[in-house]
Write an enzyme that holds these catalytic residues in place. Structure first.
Site, PDB file in Angstrom:
ATOM      1  N   GLY A 537       0.844  -1.191   0.000  1.00  0.00           N
ATOM      2  CA  GLY A 537       0.000   0.000   0.000  1.00  0.00           C
ATOM      3  C   GLY A 537       0.867   1.223   0.000  1.00  0.00           C
ATOM      4  O   GLY A 537       2.068   1.166  -0.252  1.00  0.00           O
ATOM      5  N   GLY A 539       1.906   4.541   2.200  1.00  0.00           N
ATOM      6  CA  GLY A 539       1.861   5.264   3.466  1.00  0.00           C
ATOM      7  C   GLY A 539       1.861   6.744   3.204  1.00  0.00           C
ATOM      8  O   GLY A 539       1.781   7.174   2.062  1.00  0.00           O
ATOM      9  N   GLY A 540       1.970   7.489   4.250  1.00  0.00           N
ATOM     10  CA  GLY A 540       1.912   8.944   4.122  1.00  0.00           C
ATOM     11  C   GLY A 540       2.983   9.492   3.210  1.00  0.00           C
ATOM     12  O   GLY A 540       2.780  10.464   2.523  1.00  0.00           O
ATOM     13  N   PHE A 541       4.135   8.880   3.192  1.00  0.00           N
ATOM     14  CA  PHE A 541       5.213   9.488   2.416  1.00  0.00           C
ATOM     15  C   PHE A 541       5.845   8.549   1.411  1.00  0.00           C
ATOM     16  O   PHE A 541       6.875   8.847   0.837  1.00  0.00           O
ATOM     17  CB  PHE A 541       6.296  10.049   3.336  1.00  0.00           C
ATOM     18  CG  PHE A 541       6.731   9.104   4.423  1.00  0.00           C
ATOM     19  CD1 PHE A 541       7.580   8.060   4.139  1.00  0.00           C
ATOM     20  CD2 PHE A 541       6.270   9.262   5.714  1.00  0.00           C
ATOM     21  CE1 PHE A 541       7.980   7.197   5.141  1.00  0.00           C
ATOM     22  CE2 PHE A 541       6.669   8.402   6.715  1.00  0.00           C
ATOM     23  CZ  PHE A 541       7.519   7.362   6.433  1.00  0.00           C
ATOM     24  N   GLY A 542       5.269   7.404   1.203  1.00  0.00           N
ATOM     25  CA  GLY A 542       5.846   6.534   0.193  1.00  0.00           C
ATOM     26  C   GLY A 542       5.216   5.164   0.228  1.00  0.00           C
ATOM     27  O   GLY A 542       4.410   4.849   1.101  1.00  0.00           O
ATOM     28  N   ASP A 655      -3.961  11.439  11.761  1.00  0.00           N
ATOM     29  CA  ASP A 655      -4.436  10.791  10.535  1.00  0.00           C
ATOM     30  C   ASP A 655      -4.938   9.383  10.843  1.00  0.00           C
ATOM     31  O   ASP A 655      -4.592   8.435  10.158  1.00  0.00           O
ATOM     32  CB  ASP A 655      -3.333  10.786   9.474  1.00  0.00           C
ATOM     33  CG  ASP A 655      -3.892  10.522   8.077  1.00  0.00           C
ATOM     34  OD1 ASP A 655      -5.105  10.734   7.879  1.00  0.00           O
ATOM     35  OD2 ASP A 655      -3.130  10.082   7.203  1.00  0.00           O
TER      36      ASP A 655
END
Ligand code: NAG
Ligand code: NAG
Ligand code: NAG
Ligand code: NAG
Ligand code: NAG
Ligand code: NAG
Ligand code: NAG
Ligand code: NAG
Ligand code: NAG
Ligand code: NAG
Length: 848
Positions: A537, A539-542, A655
């Site tokens: 999946g 994530g927030g930054f990659g 988040d």
């Protein structure tokens, strides 16, 4: 006949009404306002009349919005009327607007030099009181040009380049005394305009940094969107002004300068005050707090440090935290030398210093231009401003954690060599524990310090984390020993050095847990070269990949995307937050890898992936019976409580959502993705941020709209999550539903119709558990209530879940946060795509 007379009747009535309407918003020489009479603007929102501030019997003439508690303007602020002196507002013979006392003596006048035989003052629908010559229509005077302490939309804060004439604000003396106070706010530095706050008229107290076309570069903590609709412009006569329109978001908003010199904001919608906020700022806000060539960073202790290449002018004073004398250059510049030229050191995310000189040079010429002039000490470039150079002392420089500009400091070649190859990312945090396992940074290490017990990092101190070249390093300041120790880690080796690079003691023998250090080859091998089939999946930054190590252990690898250039801050944030936390309901960091451009974090692999694949999966959801769902809810609640209260830091996740809850093989929930988490220091309970990040539908209203972050914003997200788990419906699945538009609205409707059973996922609907399930929905609804203070905290939520609290209060109206208008403008196909793509959901509403 009947018909005609009816028309006549209406015409007469209409005229009467119009006449009536026109009369009550004006003051003329014959139509005066006598205490306690008032006049109101046509739209009824603004009123002019006499008022007394709280705890005062004096009478003042003022203009207020809706009620006397929202005073916007005061006429006779320095000439109060005594309590029973029955004043009057009228037009004098020379055409000025005047306030008279009982003896008909003028105590206040608009003092216009223009003499009009017949003039009228009108309170307009904007809240502006305008005095006009009735014969020519010329504006003689207006209250917007003589504000007191409150800015309202359409006002212009201004200064004239030629005459120096200004429109500025001054605070009240105190909340009971509107006379001219200690603080004032004006527009300065007209080549690149800035807002300045002055104390006692002459001392700069705060500056906003230059306007770049969108924002004031150093003006940050005000509520999100507060500068929306604002602009700085020039008028033909040389007046530079700052002005804001009203926006759709609010019907009305104000910024007041309080008697203590703080900015207080308030906004209204549908005549209801929807928010108010005080901008307290940080320790770094005070103008020039660190002296010349000093730089302030509120996240470090002490907040002041000298800019690179500079040292304290008076070390003894500086160490006593008296920073007023500032810093001086260590090594003189080489200016003029052809052999070894000066260069620049780049400092990122800075509030640039005061007294900038602007030029029209292009970005690539800016540095050469600075080098050409021996007195140029720094430069910066911003597309909205252009090339900025500094020639004297660098004053009021500040380091931000986001935003700001790159500031290039001029350095002699010898100093520059020391910094070469240095691209630093520094995150500072406070270590507060004693004797607990120390966490090295990028590496989650357990280790012992054998050589020098005094340097043991278990003592109180502060540390910084840096990535340098290919290494991870931990910078540690030992308070006890009053010295800095720097530990380096690189592929299993570690070195300890002091500030000057000298090794401390012998080469330290640090016991590393080898398996916690990863190199890129190992990780590439484990993930089959980051094959897309291994992608779990985003994530927030990659992206996140599944991997299998040679020894059979399964891991999840989160890789910072190289392409975006963004996310580094989230990455570092995650490292800092998560390396300090350990709880069975939080995902565990195993290690990290940093080689060249690659930055990766390694986590324990979660067999059952994320909660959203389970509760919303077509077949998977049947595997989650009520018992499992309840224990998931409880687990998430415990994880959150740990973040909010029980860990050493106070952390707001910001988040929380189904895709950020991972499930292990026993379906225990683990909260993940701390890239956006916010660490709270000190005693603060809430903060406001100018950068609202999170996921629509899960964000609390006060956070989404005003950027106010607190425990209660996580509680809100938790409530949405509970409703999703119980109903088995995605919050986003309602966005296309005209009737409900959100899960919360849907549940709330059924709740009020006493039909909550219809909201519950069929696969868990068992009469045996009905009471417990309904109780859970009830708790969920308590968590999504509109008012943050009505929502329970996580400790209370857990007591409620455990039935330690038996009687739940009835839920108040929830907040309905719906997808904003961008939705409407998308075609239904795009809409479908954007909503089904649950992974890419970090939404930066305010594109700052
Ligand atoms: C008014 O006076 C009372 C008593 O002195 C005080 O508690 C209160 O804070 C004051 N209110 C304001 C607005 O100053
Ligand atoms: C105002 O009221 C006070 C006390 O009620 C009284 O002593 C005073 O004379 C009054 N002043 C005037 C101008 O009426
Ligand atoms: C003040 O002026 C008003 C209207 O012009 C008049 O009626 C009143 O008598 C005057 N009062 C005094 C004390 O002169
Ligand atoms: C108007 O002018 C007078 C006399 O010059 C002065 O005393 C007064 O303060 C001025 N009023 C205002 C509101 O500027
Ligand atoms: C002043 O102007 C108003 C409106 O223009 C008018 O009705 C009124 O007669 C004028 N008064 C004088 C004294 O000129
Ligand atoms: C406000 O200031 C006035 C003097 O300017 C003083 O008399 C009064 O006590 C002050 N009030 C408060 C609440 O501080
Ligand atoms: C401003 O002046 C007032 C009165 O003289 C004084 O009490 C206050 O400390 C001054 N403030 C600053 C920041 O200098
Ligand atoms: C802001 O003002 C500048 C200069 O007058 C103008 O060019 C620009 O279009 C304005 N921006 C907005 C958003 O109104
Ligand atoms: C700080 O240093 C300055 C300059 O030497 C001195 O004037 C000032 O009094 C000092 N302030 C304090 C609080 O010691
Ligand atoms: C350097 O810049 C300063 C400030 O703009 C200016 O006064 C000075 O004349 C310049 N010196 C040279 C040699 O260009």
């Amino acid at each position: 006949m009947v018909h005609t007379s009816l028309v006549f009747f209406w015409v007469v009535l209409l005229c009467l009404c119009l006449d009536f309407g026109a009369a009550i918003d004006t003051i003329t020489s014959s139509e005066l306002v006598k205490d306690p009479q008032t006049i109101s603007s046509k739209n009824g929102l603004f009123t002019l009349g006499f008022f007394s501030p709280k705890n005062s019997t004096n009478r003042y003439v003022g203009i207020w919005y809706l009620s006397e508690s929202n005073i916007l303007w005061v006429a006779n602020r320095n000439q109060p009327l005594k309590f029973n002196s029955s004043g009057t507002v009228t037009i004098s013979r020379d055409g000025n607007l005047v306030v008279l006392n009982r003896e008909n003596k003028t105590i206040w006048s608009s003092n216009a030099t223009y003499i009009a035989s017949n003039s009228t003052a009108q309170l307009q629908d904007t809240g502006n009181l305008v005095l006009q010559d009735s014969n020519t229509g010329e504006v003689i005077w207006e209250s917007f040009k003589h504000p007191t302490n409150v800015y309202i939309p359409n006002m212009k804060l201004s200064r004239n380049r030629i005459t120096g004439e200004e429109v500025s604000f001054t605070s009240w003396k105190n909340s009971s005394d509107p006379s001219v106070g200690y603080f004032s706010c004006s527009l300065e530095r007209l080549s690149a305009p800035e807002l300045f706050l002055w104390v006692n008229g002459t001392l700069p107290y705060y500056r906003s940094g230059p306007w770049n076309g969108e924002i004031f570069i150093g003006f940050r903590p005000l509520t999100t969107g507060y500068l929306k609709g604002c602009n700085v412009s020039d008028e033909d006569d040389g007046t530079v002004y700052f002005s804001c329109d009203s926006t759709d978001q609010y019907d009305f908003r104000t910024v007041a300068l309080s008697p203590e010199g703080l900015f207080e904001t308030a906004s209204w919608k549908n005549k209801k005050k929807i928010s108010s906020d005080v901008f307290h700022g940080t320790n770094c806000n005070q103008y020039g707090v660190c002296g010349a060539f000093g730089s302030c960073d509120w996240q470090t202790s002490p907040v002041c440090s000298c800019l690179s290449g500079y040292q304290a002018k008076n070390v003894e004073e500086w160490n006593r935290k008296n920073w007023t004398s500032g810093c001086v250059r260590k090594v003189p510049l080489q200016c003029g030398s052809e052999v070894r030229k000066d260069g620049f050191l780049k400092l990122e995310k800075m509030k640039v210093p005061d007294y900038l000189q602007k030029s029209a040079s292009l970005e690539n010429e800016c540095s050469a231009q600075c080098l050409q002039n021996c007195s140029c000490v720094a430069y910066a470039y911003d597309t909205g401003i252009g090339c900025m150079s500094w020639f004297g002392d660098l004053i009021d420089t500040q380091k931000f954690s986001d935003g700001g500009l790159d500031l290039y400091i001029r350095m002699p070649p010898s100093e520059l060599d020391k910094h070469s190859g240095k691209r630093r990312v520094i995150i500072a945090a406070a270590v507060s524990t004693i004797g607990v396992t120390t966490l090295a940074i990028c590496v989650y290490l357990l280790w012992k310090w054998s050589a020098k017990p005094t340097a043991q990092p278990s003592a109180r101190g502060s540390y910084l984390i840096e990535f340098k070249e290919d290494k991870c390093m931990q910078f540690y300041h030992s308070r006890k020993r009053k010295r800095d120790v720097i530990f380096w880690f690189n592929r299993g080796e570690s070195t300890a050095v002091d500030r000057t690079g000298k090794k401390i003691g012998e080469q330290s023998q640090v016991e590393l847990h080898e398996q916690l250090l990863f190199d890129t080859e190992t990780l590439a091998l484990a993930t089959n070269n980051f094959d897309s089939s291994n992608k779990l999946g985003q994530g927030g930054f990659g992206p996140v990949y599944k991997g299998k190590l040679k020894d059979g252990r399964e891991i999840a690898v989160k890789r910072l995307s190289k392409a975006s250039g963004q996310g580094l801050e989230e990455f570092m944030n995650e490292v800092v937050v998560i390396s300090k936390l350990q709880h069975r309901n939080l995902v565990r960091l195993l290690g990290c890898c940093r080689e060249g451009e690659e930055k990766m974090l390694i986590y324990e692999y979660m067999l059952n992936k994320s909660l959203d694949t389970f509760i919303f999966g077509p077949s998977e959801h049947k595997l989650l019976d009520w018992g499992k769902r309840f224990s998931i809810i409880e687990g998430i609640a415990r994880g959150l409580l740990y973040l909010h209260r029980d860990s050493r830091l106070r952390i707001i996740h910001r988040d929380l959502k189904a895709s950020n809850i991972l499930l292990d093989e026993e379906l225990n929930p683990k909260i993940s993705d701390f890239g956006l988490a916010k660490i709270f220091g000190g005693r603060g309970d809430e903060a406001s941020t100018s950068r609202v990040v999170g996921t629509y539908g899960y964000m609390a209203p006060e956070y989404a709209m005003e950027g106010i972050v607190s425990e209660k914003s996580d509680v809100f997200s938790f409530g949405v999550l509970v409703l999703e788990i119980v109903s088995g419906r995605k919050n986003t699945s309602f966005y296309n539903n005209e009737q409900f538009r959100s899960l919360v609205r849907f549940v709330w409707k059924l709740w009020n119709e006493d039909n909550i059973i219809s909201a519950i996922d069929q696969s868990i609907c068992d009469p045996m558990h009905e009471k417990d399930i309904v109780r859970c929905v009830h708790i969920g609804l308590l968590c999504v209530q509109e008012g943050a203070r009505h929502r329970p905290n996580m400790a209370t939520v857990i007591s409620m879940l455990n039935s330690e609290i038996v009687n739940l209060p009835p839920p108040k109206q929830p907040a309905f946060i719906e997808k904003p208008d961008i939705c409407k403008s998308l075609s239904s196909e795009e809409r479908h795509a954007s909503h089904s793509n649950n992974i890419v959901s970090i939404t930066d509403i305010k594109g700052r």
